[in-house]
Design an enzyme around this catalytic site. Structure first.
Site, PDB file in Angstrom:
ATOM      1  N   THR A 184       9.650 -18.002  56.490  1.00  0.00           N
ATOM      2  CA  THR A 184       9.202 -17.158  57.591  1.00  0.00           C
ATOM      3  C   THR A 184       7.795 -17.520  58.034  1.00  0.00           C
ATOM      4  OG1 THR A 184      10.593 -15.401  56.660  1.00  0.00           O
ATOM      5  CG2 THR A 184       9.027 -14.748  58.359  1.00  0.00           C
ATOM      6  N   LYS A 208      14.897 -15.253  44.227  1.00  0.00           N
ATOM      7  CA  LYS A 208      15.151 -14.682  45.546  1.00  0.00           C
ATOM      8  C   LYS A 208      16.508 -15.211  45.982  1.00  0.00           C
ATOM      9  CE  LYS A 208      13.685 -14.877  50.393  1.00  0.00           C
ATOM     10  NZ  LYS A 208      12.752 -15.498  51.376  1.00  0.00           N
ATOM     11  N   TYR A 246      14.150 -19.750  44.643  1.00  0.00           N
ATOM     12  CA  TYR A 246      14.575 -19.300  45.971  1.00  0.00           C
ATOM     13  C   TYR A 246      15.849 -20.033  46.342  1.00  0.00           C
ATOM     14  CZ  TYR A 246      14.200 -18.557  51.102  1.00  0.00           C
ATOM     15  OH  TYR A 246      14.436 -18.248  52.421  1.00  0.00           O
ATOM     16  N   VAL A 291      12.663  -9.711  49.157  1.00  0.00           N
ATOM     17  CA  VAL A 291      11.684 -10.524  49.880  1.00  0.00           C
ATOM     18  C   VAL A 291      12.123 -10.448  51.330  1.00  0.00           C
ATOM     19  CG1 VAL A 291      10.580 -12.766  50.143  1.00  0.00           C
ATOM     20  CG2 VAL A 291      11.302 -11.990  47.867  1.00  0.00           C
TER      21      VAL A 291
END
Length: 297
Positions: free
Chosen positions: A50, A167, A138, A209
């Site tokens: 992001t 995540k 992740y 998250v």
């Protein structure tokens, strides 16, 4: 909630504000970090997906780690996005993040190379062993093309003491439940998609998250409080209310819509992007504004 997970319950995958010359706007970075922490974020991921990490230089990333840590590190967990598809580069960034004093690192699955599960295990193991910082894996196969299998997560959790969490953005609840059942009581699972947060909490997750937390962080924090207090009806009401907004925030490739939403709400000055990310279309902006207004923002 006082003795909650290591990185907190609501971790915002923070956008990177750019000025009109597409330079990192350090003044806005600091202001945004403080705003997010004041509005429900227990932690911040800096230089994640992001944050448009793919278009940031290594020097910019290291500067951002330090900048955000100095701004809010005393009040929230700052997690540095240090992963790439180059193990040596990931180790270098991880060690720089440790020098910056952050609370931990987020390490994405190696994209493009499509390594085997053994290759992924060795990649994450090497990064974890290069630092004393806590590591969050992740898994986002929609972007990396490679899935970190539950057995690989378990091996890493068992073999590398500072790999503490994952995540999970696979949207595969069966896989996530398998990780929860296999990885051990101390291993923490975070939702990597806002629309799967409550289901992941239900199978043993500890938090999210989040992207939508840029604009409704306090509501997401309240949802977690209600869930862990045992008020499932209250938590479900918040989760269902935010679903339409989360869908709108992903009506185009992240972070294009959320940056526009933040500009619209006055949280950042302008939604600037580095190529290949481009401005939201008129239709996408309309979708975002309708969702914000329907939510009551």
């Amino acid at each position: 909630m006082a003795n909650g997970p290591y990185f907190g319950h609501v971790v915002t995958a923070m956008v990177t504000p750019f000025d009109d010359q597409l330079r990192v706007d350090e003044e806005q970075v600091v202001a945004l970090a403080k705003h997010l922490v004041a509005n429900g974020s227990d932690g911040l991921v800096v230089c994640g997906t992001t944050g448009e990490s793919a278009t940031l230089t290594a020097a910019e990333k290291v500067r951002l780690y330090s900048l955000v840590q100095e701004a809010v590190g005393g009040d929230a967990c700052v997690i540095a996005g240090t992963g790439s598809n180059n193990t040596a580069e990931s180790i270098s960034l991880t060690q720089a993040a440790e020098q910056a004093g952050v609370a931990g690192v987020l390490v994405v699955g190696p994209y493009y190379n499509k390594p085997s599960q053994e290759g992924m295990y060795q990649h994450f193991k090497a990064i974890g062993e290069s630092t004393k910082l806590p590591v969050m894996l992740y898994n986002v196969p929609g972007r990396t093309i490679s899935n970190i299998a539950p057995a690989t997560v378990k091996r890493l959790a068992d073999d590398v003491p500072n790999i503490l969490s994952v995540k999970e953005a696979s949207s595969d609840l069966a896989q996530i439940a398998t990780i929860a059942s296999q990885a051990g009581r101390g291993f923490e699972i975070y939702s990597g998609d806002d629309f799967t947060t409550l289901p992941i909490l239900a199978v043993g997750g500890v938090g999210v998250v989040s992207v939508v937390s840029h604009i409704i962080g306090k509501d997401l924090l309240r949802m977690h409080e209600l869930f862990f207090e045992g008020d499932l009806e209250g938590a479900r009401a918040i989760h269902l209310k935010q679903m339409a907004l989360s869908k709108a925030i992903f009506c185009a490739t992240n972070p294009v819509p959320v940056k526009y939403a933040m500009e619209y709400l006055g949280i950042i000055k302008k939604a600037n992007y580095r190529l290949p990310m481009i401005e939201a279309t008129a239709e996408e902006k309309h979708i975002v504004v309708d969702a914000l207004e329907a939510y009551g923002l």
